[in-house]
Design an enzyme around this catalytic site. Sequence first.
Site, PDB file in Angstrom:
ATOM      1  N   HIS A 354       0.819  -1.213   0.000  1.00  0.00           N
ATOM      2  CA  HIS A 354       0.000   0.000   0.000  1.00  0.00           C
ATOM      3  C   HIS A 354       0.852   1.262   0.000  1.00  0.00           C
ATOM      4  CE1 HIS A 354      -4.536  -0.152   1.204  1.00  0.00           C
ATOM      5  NE2 HIS A 354      -4.350   0.250  -0.023  1.00  0.00           N
ATOM      6  N   LYS A 430     -26.167  -3.365  -7.991  1.00  0.00           N
ATOM      7  CA  LYS A 430     -26.366  -1.958  -8.314  1.00  0.00           C
ATOM      8  C   LYS A 430     -27.584  -1.710  -9.204  1.00  0.00           C
ATOM      9  CE  LYS A 430     -22.327  -1.550 -10.195  1.00  0.00           C
ATOM     10  NZ  LYS A 430     -21.103  -1.029 -10.859  1.00  0.00           N
ATOM     11  N   LYS A 434     -30.215   1.222  -8.349  1.00  0.00           N
ATOM     12  CA  LYS A 434     -30.394   2.363  -9.243  1.00  0.00           C
ATOM     13  C   LYS A 434     -31.855   2.568  -9.624  1.00  0.00           C
ATOM     14  CE  LYS A 434     -25.751   2.684 -11.192  1.00  0.00           C
ATOM     15  NZ  LYS A 434     -24.906   2.622 -12.408  1.00  0.00           N
ATOM     16  N   SER A 439     -27.689   5.708  -4.547  1.00  0.00           N
ATOM     17  CA  SER A 439     -26.266   5.486  -4.786  1.00  0.00           C
ATOM     18  C   SER A 439     -25.896   4.129  -4.204  1.00  0.00           C
ATOM     19  CB  SER A 439     -25.435   6.578  -4.106  1.00  0.00           C
ATOM     20  OG  SER A 439     -24.100   6.146  -3.907  1.00  0.00           O
ATOM     21  N   PRO A 440     -25.389   3.190  -5.020  1.00  0.00           N
ATOM     22  CA  PRO A 440     -25.057   1.854  -4.487  1.00  0.00           C
ATOM     23  C   PRO A 440     -24.059   1.906  -3.327  1.00  0.00           C
ATOM     24  CG  PRO A 440     -25.144   1.785  -6.875  1.00  0.00           C
ATOM     25  CD  PRO A 440     -25.246   3.233  -6.497  1.00  0.00           C
ATOM     26  N   ASP A 441     -23.030   2.736  -3.456  1.00  0.00           N
ATOM     27  CA  ASP A 441     -22.046   2.810  -2.380  1.00  0.00           C
ATOM     28  C   ASP A 441     -22.661   3.392  -1.117  1.00  0.00           C
ATOM     29  OD1 ASP A 441     -19.163   2.701  -1.444  1.00  0.00           O
ATOM     30  OD2 ASP A 441     -19.612   4.826  -1.129  1.00  0.00           O
ATOM     31  N   THR A 476      -5.190   8.822  -1.470  1.00  0.00           N
ATOM     32  CA  THR A 476      -6.555   8.596  -0.981  1.00  0.00           C
ATOM     33  C   THR A 476      -6.948   9.664   0.034  1.00  0.00           C
ATOM     34  OG1 THR A 476      -5.858   7.143   0.818  1.00  0.00           O
ATOM     35  CG2 THR A 476      -6.385   6.112  -1.305  1.00  0.00           C
ATOM     36  N   GLN A 565     -14.511   0.455  -1.217  1.00  0.00           N
ATOM     37  CA  GLN A 565     -15.109  -0.172  -2.386  1.00  0.00           C
ATOM     38  C   GLN A 565     -14.070  -0.229  -3.486  1.00  0.00           C
ATOM     39  OE1 GLN A 565     -18.569   0.441  -5.817  1.00  0.00           O
ATOM     40  NE2 GLN A 565     -18.217   2.041  -4.304  1.00  0.00           N
TER      41      GLN A 565
END
Length: 632
Positions: A354, A430, A434, A439-441, A476, A565
């Site tokens: 990472h 999703k 939708k 929003s799926p997340d 990030t 995600q």
Amino acid sequence: MLGICTRTMLQVGMMRPWGLVKSFHLVKPVSVRLVTGSYLTQQEGLPSLPLPSLQQTCEHYLATVEPIVEVDELKRTKELVVEFQKPGGVGEILQRCLERREYSTENWLTDIFVQHEYLYERKPVVIYTNVATFYPRMDFRDKQGQMRCAAKTIVGVLNLKAMIDNDTLPVDYMRGKPLCMKQYYQFLSSCRIPGPERDSMVYHANSSSSPKHITVVHNSEFFVLDVYNSDGTPLTVDQLFIQLQRICKASLQTNMEPVGILTTQDRDSWNKTYINFIKDDTNKESVSAIESSIFTLCLDGPVPQVSDEMYSISAAKQMLHGGGSQWNSGNRWFDKPLQFIVGEDGTCGGNFSHVIADGIVWFSVADYVAEQMKKLEMMKAPMVPLPMPRKLPFNISPEIKKAIEDAKQSMDILCQDLDMRVAVFDHFGKNVLKTHKMSPDAFVQIALQLAYYRMYNRCAVVHEAATLRKFRLGRTAAIFPTSSASAAFVKAFDDPQKQSSVKADLLEKAVKVHRSLTNMATSGQSLDHLICLKAQAVEQQIPMPDIFTDTSFSKLLDFNLSTSQVTSKTRCIPITCTELQNGYDLSYIIHNDDIVFFVTAFNSCRETNAAHLIQTLEDAMLDMRTLLEHIL
């Protein structure tokens, strides 16, 4: 109760283990598309990461901690924030430090992020820092199949390397905006080096003599394998297959000292061992060959046979930590950013650092190599004599022998303590969300908070990773999804006195706030700014402001749930691990018609239970869907 009704209607049991998925199809990721472009031209056109104002971040901070702290704690925090923001006060002093960084660097956040998040970290890189993935199980179960797969993997990586070297690597785009590609140019021929207090990274790809070899590990023995012919052309799949056969024949013993397991030590112990280890010239030369290699290929030995239902857990263990000292944990060099791993049982995947790159980049690399492997075929090798791969020798002193034994013991304890679960939620994905304009997340994040609230009767402190790659050198950003809106929803959901319409309205508000928080984070307006202000106090040797020793600040960073995600065209499984002993890590991939979850926790913590979290999360998502259908 609503939850009981839901589970009766849909006839739900446990989520399907990943090992039971019978067919796999390439799924085009929605969030990222690739277009050809020049790296240098691309980088110059990217905007710089903006520095938030002190006032904006302080307001964001108060709104974030409000649902996770007590009333008296919040009152105290508000007083500290007022003091921190005073004109001419310590907040403004630290903000000016960051303003100078913003002016003098390409990205004011990234270096602080990498240093403090990773290089100063003293825990082992295995499990705590490195991430991993595995592909759907390959169709071989023998040594020949393993070597064919490994040869194709090497060629896949070399094809990617050629695009990087020739500056023809397609540019990632997200929602129409180009992303920073710097991370792709750092993970080949690089290595993490243990140091006192702080580790460092070395990069050999841009040296005067760019490395032409990879490291191959088999039965814990390391080999240098030159992967280019004398004319500069890469070896073919068939040539590599022959070379890998030679390596396996030259390393038949299974009782060699597993020097690779030394890289599983905590970083302070590994630093001391490393210094002692490379005092020997032979060891120093061998370690240098590993560190400079393009990447590491791990040819794993046999692993315990498991049922189809348990295969996903077995594969995840091999990719993340090797299964322990009795299996393949010594068949690694965990400081190498890129390790591809191929087992005899058809298990194939990788272990990644990472420090060098984020999950979205590693999954893009894994997808590319997987697609290349499907295209490559064995061909008759040209009649060109190939040099014998060179086995790397090591001199094992009594001190190093003891360090190896200590590392084995620590690794085995850590492996046994890790609770891992992989599951497929196959009731919807999703597409259904939708249709409800969700929003799926955001839906998954709110469901996760509902699940946690049901388990512990308190709001979770959640961390979600978001990408900053639309900015130059962006990595990030942290989203803190728990909001006053989501807290109101999870507290009301199981209240029989609340009408469904009220609950649906609260859900809609919670989802809307989550989308707003996501947009703020990906635009550079995250609480990472506050964390960097604290880092400046340390760097400038300024007495630590009270805002950073406050209970609220500690609670904010004591995540109950660390989440992310990812997307994958080849249905790779994301394998990440919780850093906190009393928390969970949850990664997920949202497909059109299902959602894949990977959860980790520690068995030694009596409060956490990964299997229970997954089941409760499934129930929460089904209950929330029923709520949405009820109000239509």
